[in-house]
Enzyme design. Sequence first.
Site, mmCIF file in Angstrom:
data_model
loop_
_atom_site.group_PDB
_atom_site.id
_atom_site.type_symbol
_atom_site.label_atom_id
_atom_site.label_comp_id
_atom_site.label_asym_id
_atom_site.label_seq_id
_atom_site.Cartn_x
_atom_site.Cartn_y
_atom_site.Cartn_z
ATOM 1 C CE LYS A 191 -3.917 1.952 2.629
ATOM 2 N NZ LYS A 191 -4.829 1.728 3.783
ATOM 3 C CB SER A 247 -8.135 3.630 2.752
ATOM 4 O OG SER A 247 -7.315 3.008 3.731
ATOM 5 C CB SER A 264 -8.418 0.711 5.607
ATOM 6 O OG SER A 264 -9.143 1.898 5.485
HETATM 7 N N1 GLN Z 1 -13.360 4.166 6.452
HETATM 8 C C1 GLN Z 1 -12.636 4.482 7.641
HETATM 9 C C2 GLN Z 1 -12.150 5.914 7.591
HETATM 10 O O1 GLN Z 1 -12.358 6.518 6.616
HETATM 11 C C3 GLN Z 1 -11.501 3.539 7.845
HETATM 12 C C4 GLN Z 1 -10.271 3.901 7.111
HETATM 13 C C5 GLN Z 1 -9.070 3.073 7.473
HETATM 14 O O2 GLN Z 1 -9.185 2.028 8.126
HETATM 15 N N2 GLN Z 1 -7.912 3.581 7.119
HETATM 16 O O3 GLN Z 1 -11.565 6.424 8.504
#
Ligand code: GLN
Length: 448
Positions: A53, A128, A152
């Site tokens: 990532k 994400s 995410s």
């Molecule tokens: N959807 C969640 C957020 O926007 C989780 C994102 C993540 O785990 N990085 O914060």
Amino acid sequence: MSIPTLQEALKLDKDGIQELKNTLKEKIQASDLNAYIGTLEDSDTNLLPIAIKDNINVKGWEITCGSEILKGYIAPYNATVIENLKRSSFAPFGRTNMDEFAMGSTTASSCYGKTLNPKNKDKVPGGSSGGSAAAVAGGIALAALGSDTGGSIRQPASFCGCVGLKPTYGRVSRYGLVAYSSSLDQIGPITQNVTDCALLFDAIAGYDKMDSTSAKIEPPNTFRALNSELKLRIAILPELLKDADSNIQNAYQKTIDLLSKNGHTIIEKQMLDTSYIIAAYYVICTAEASSNLARFDGVRYGRRAKNLSNLKELYLKTRSEGFGDEVKRRILLGSFVLSSGYYDAYYIKAQKVRTLIARQYNTILQDCDVILSPVAPSVAFSFDACKTPLQMYLEDIYTIGVNLAGLPAISLPVDSDGGLPIGMQFIGKAFDEQTLLDVALHLENTLK
Ligand code: GLN
């Protein structure tokens, strides 16, 4: 092919890894998923390629967190997980797309454009870590690393139909992971199956003196100890289901029936109103993000705005041009909840709610080995679903409590609807990833 099978085959074929990487590159080039934003590779040709990532530092690579503001930033060192991978016969290969600074659930907020879901290209891959999940599910990565602050890893794994593990907070070093919300972030594997997940988890986990929140405990060897025959006490949370679509509800019930038929004990439990979990999470993560992202000001990292007349303009222009809308929204929200007049009412209150949430999970887990829960209230939705930011935040109801409590959780595909995968997650006791992998392997075998 699973990683252990591949490793066996490669023992007989010395040039196999280079061939594998060449094939991957050809496939990536031909793919329209936009899962990767680059295909740099490690110079060591004897190591198996793992997609990374774009928020994990790999020495010499451009690392941007899917953001304009970090374009041109070259990582000066390896994150600990990268060093650990290389010690375990793996190497970084390719950067995967992500929501800007890991804020989001769609991978549509990246400055490189959206990633498509390999199961249906009109649908989001989740986020994400959507690039990592789409690459694995789309057959253009053997396995990948993602990061999970509030779901995410698990949610994109669920939307694309692969396996994702969010380790216990402190289990995997965060050194070299660009911080979004430091008290919630964890790096974890996204893989084609549970066995690969155990292998990759073992490779990256362990104490690291470079991360002050890293736990000083023995590194795990879950792969060798995998045991799919355990009979467990599994907690279920039927009340939470009211927020889920009917296809998710059905898949949940089917999974419960299957586990019960296989001899596990199912125990019904209750959780706090989920709206408190969402509120606490979005106060805490935005507060931490506003502080963490203050360092991106055009002075040290990445891109700097042009035609500047003074220092204030440098900060203002660089940040205004470099950050996208969602990141700006969260910096504003986070600065607000930390401001002197509101600190007690919002930030301190959220910390108290966080303690209550952690206590609830722990109470349930005193009586049970794992908790079974959906990963998301729906299957992958369309790019044009036009959700407001608040609707998007509500999508996270099943995943963010786990991060607030610092617990481990594994997501795996159990069903599908209209060709779109449905994932379920097991949530475990702190540092008991072994039981999670065991029960996930059991379920995976049963569903074969
Ligand atoms: N959807 C969640 C957020 O926007 C989780 C994102 C993540 O785990 N990085 O914060």
